[in-house]
Design a protein around this motif. Structure first.
Motif, PDB file in Angstrom:
ATOM      1  N   VAL A 100      23.864  31.205 -24.814  1.00  0.00           N
ATOM      2  CA  VAL A 100      25.171  31.039 -24.185  1.00  0.00           C
ATOM      3  C   VAL A 100      25.377  32.174 -23.189  1.00  0.00           C
ATOM      4  N   GLN A 101      25.970  31.858 -22.054  1.00  0.00           N
ATOM      5  CA  GLN A 101      26.290  32.868 -21.045  1.00  0.00           C
ATOM      6  C   GLN A 101      27.619  32.475 -20.399  1.00  0.00           C
ATOM      7  N   ASP A 102      28.619  33.344 -20.487  1.00  0.00           N
ATOM      8  CA  ASP A 102      29.891  33.060 -19.827  1.00  0.00           C
ATOM      9  C   ASP A 102      29.773  33.352 -18.339  1.00  0.00           C
ATOM     10  N   SER A 103      30.387  32.523 -17.519  1.00  0.00           N
ATOM     11  CA  SER A 103      30.205  32.622 -16.070  1.00  0.00           C
ATOM     12  C   SER A 103      30.920  33.809 -15.444  1.00  0.00           C
ATOM     13  N   ASP A 104      31.803  34.480 -16.202  1.00  0.00           N
ATOM     14  CA  ASP A 104      32.460  35.673 -15.667  1.00  0.00           C
ATOM     15  C   ASP A 104      31.851  36.969 -16.200  1.00  0.00           C
ATOM     16  N   ASP A 105      30.798  36.854 -17.000  1.00  0.00           N
ATOM     17  CA  ASP A 105      30.093  38.010 -17.546  1.00  0.00           C
ATOM     18  C   ASP A 105      28.671  38.050 -16.996  1.00  0.00           C
ATOM     19  N   TYR A 106      27.908  39.053 -17.393  1.00  0.00           N
ATOM     20  CA  TYR A 106      26.498  39.061 -17.017  1.00  0.00           C
ATOM     21  C   TYR A 106      25.664  39.704 -18.118  1.00  0.00           C
ATOM     22  N   SER A 107      24.363  39.435 -18.113  1.00  0.00           N
ATOM     23  CA  SER A 107      23.458  39.882 -19.157  1.00  0.00           C
ATOM     24  C   SER A 107      22.527  40.985 -18.679  1.00  0.00           C
ATOM     25  N   HIS A 108      22.140  41.831 -19.612  1.00  0.00           N
ATOM     26  CA  HIS A 108      21.125  42.852 -19.360  1.00  0.00           C
ATOM     27  C   HIS A 108      19.789  42.149 -19.107  1.00  0.00           C
ATOM     28  N   PRO A 109      18.930  42.695 -18.235  1.00  0.00           N
ATOM     29  CA  PRO A 109      17.642  42.041 -17.948  1.00  0.00           C
ATOM     30  C   PRO A 109      16.763  41.810 -19.179  1.00  0.00           C
ATOM     31  N   LEU A 110      16.921  42.619 -20.218  1.00  0.00           N
ATOM     32  CA  LEU A 110      16.086  42.485 -21.421  1.00  0.00           C
ATOM     33  C   LEU A 110      16.696  41.573 -22.479  1.00  0.00           C
ATOM     34  N   ARG A 111      17.858  41.021 -22.191  1.00  0.00           N
ATOM     35  CA  ARG A 111      18.566  40.272 -23.242  1.00  0.00           C
ATOM     36  C   ARG A 111      17.712  39.167 -23.866  1.00  0.00           C
ATOM     37  N   LEU A 112      17.243  38.223 -23.062  1.00  0.00           N
ATOM     38  CA  LEU A 112      16.514  37.078 -23.624  1.00  0.00           C
ATOM     39  C   LEU A 112      15.227  37.525 -24.323  1.00  0.00           C
ATOM     40  N   GLU A 113      14.540  38.460 -23.724  1.00  0.00           N
ATOM     41  CA  GLU A 113      13.291  38.946 -24.325  1.00  0.00           C
ATOM     42  C   GLU A 113      13.533  39.541 -25.708  1.00  0.00           C
ATOM     43  N   ARG A 114      14.553  40.374 -25.824  1.00  0.00           N
ATOM     44  CA  ARG A 114      14.860  41.005 -27.107  1.00  0.00           C
ATOM     45  C   ARG A 114      15.274  39.967 -28.162  1.00  0.00           C
ATOM     46  N   GLN A 115      16.087  39.003 -27.755  1.00  0.00           N
ATOM     47  CA  GLN A 115      16.573  38.021 -28.726  1.00  0.00           C
ATOM     48  C   GLN A 115      15.479  37.046 -29.152  1.00  0.00           C
ATOM     49  N   VAL A 116      14.686  36.575 -28.209  1.00  0.00           N
ATOM     50  CA  VAL A 116      13.592  35.666 -28.562  1.00  0.00           C
ATOM     51  C   VAL A 116      12.589  36.375 -29.466  1.00  0.00           C
TER      52      VAL A 116
END
Length: 236
Positions: A100-116
């Protein structure tokens, strides 16, 4: 028949309603992910601003970088609310994982890698969130680390007592969880994110949060949660 999901693929579901001022930063944060096997599903809930035009312009500018990624833009013909919009995104997701990603927020570049990586190493866990930094929209460098996120057994205890301790915008979960329990309903308007976590726990799914702050949560006057409740650090 069991849903066929693409191994290793993360389907990033972004719901949007009139977030044209912020959506570019959101999209760029997904494009910048170190984990490269993702698709983007952008659900626009009948925005009345220029959100969709901005997204299409972004797609054109980044065409070369997006060559290896599928991007789906779905414009709803009328505004159906958060639960309907995010469920549409979940239904369109074909990945082994859904983020999930809210359109008014943003993610750290490592987010998906760390979670997966976490879910790959912890096969008993179905859903993982992260800690995050909250920041006022007008002063983006003034970040404050969240203190309400909980971990381990405390997560189930908090929800069992009617509390909330997982930031919905940060979650990444196995697609099979949605296939089994479905998404949020319109039963608790304004708390659909809470309902999805609670429903997952009721289905005996294991949930965890990563203590690393991998998400940036924008505080602004028009965010969805301010219509229903206000918490200093979170819109839930």
């Amino acid at each position: 028949m069991e849903t066929e999901r693409e191994s290793g693929l993360v389907s990033v579901v972004i719901t949007n309603y009139n977030r044209g001022d912020f959506v570019i930063e959101c999209l760029n944060s997904i494009l910048s992910q170190t984990y490269q096997k993702w698709e983007m599903i952008f659900i626009d809930d009948a925005s009345t601003d220029d959100s969709v035009a901005i997204v299409y312009e972004w797609l054109q500018r980044n065409e070369a970088s997006l060559r290896d990624h599928q991007v789906v833009i779905h414009q709803l013909p009328r505004n159906i609310g958060f639960a309907g919009a995010i469920n549409m995104g979940f239904y369109l997701a074909k990945g082994e994982y859904i983020a999930v990603q809210d359109s008014d927020d943003y993610s750290h570049p490592l987010r998906l890698e760390r979670q997966v990586t976490f879910l790959q190493e912890q096969p008993e866990v179905e859903l993982v969130g992260t800690n995050y930094y909250a920041f006022p929209s007008e002063t983006p460098n003034k970040r404050e680390l969240s203190t309400w996120i909980k971990y381990g057994d405390d997560i189930r205890k908090v929800y069992g007592a009617g509390g909330h301790c997982v930031c919905h915008g940060t979650i990444l979960f196995r697609g099979r969880l949605f296939d089994q329990i479905g998404g949020p309903t319109r039963r608790i308007k304004g708390a659909e994110d809470y309902e999805f976590i609670a429903k997952s726990l009721n289905a005996r799914a294991n949930i965890e949060n990563l203590p690393e702050a991998l998400y940036y949560y924008r505080l602004h006057a028009h965010q969805r949660s301010t219509k229903y409740y206000r918490r200093k650090e979170s819109k839930g």
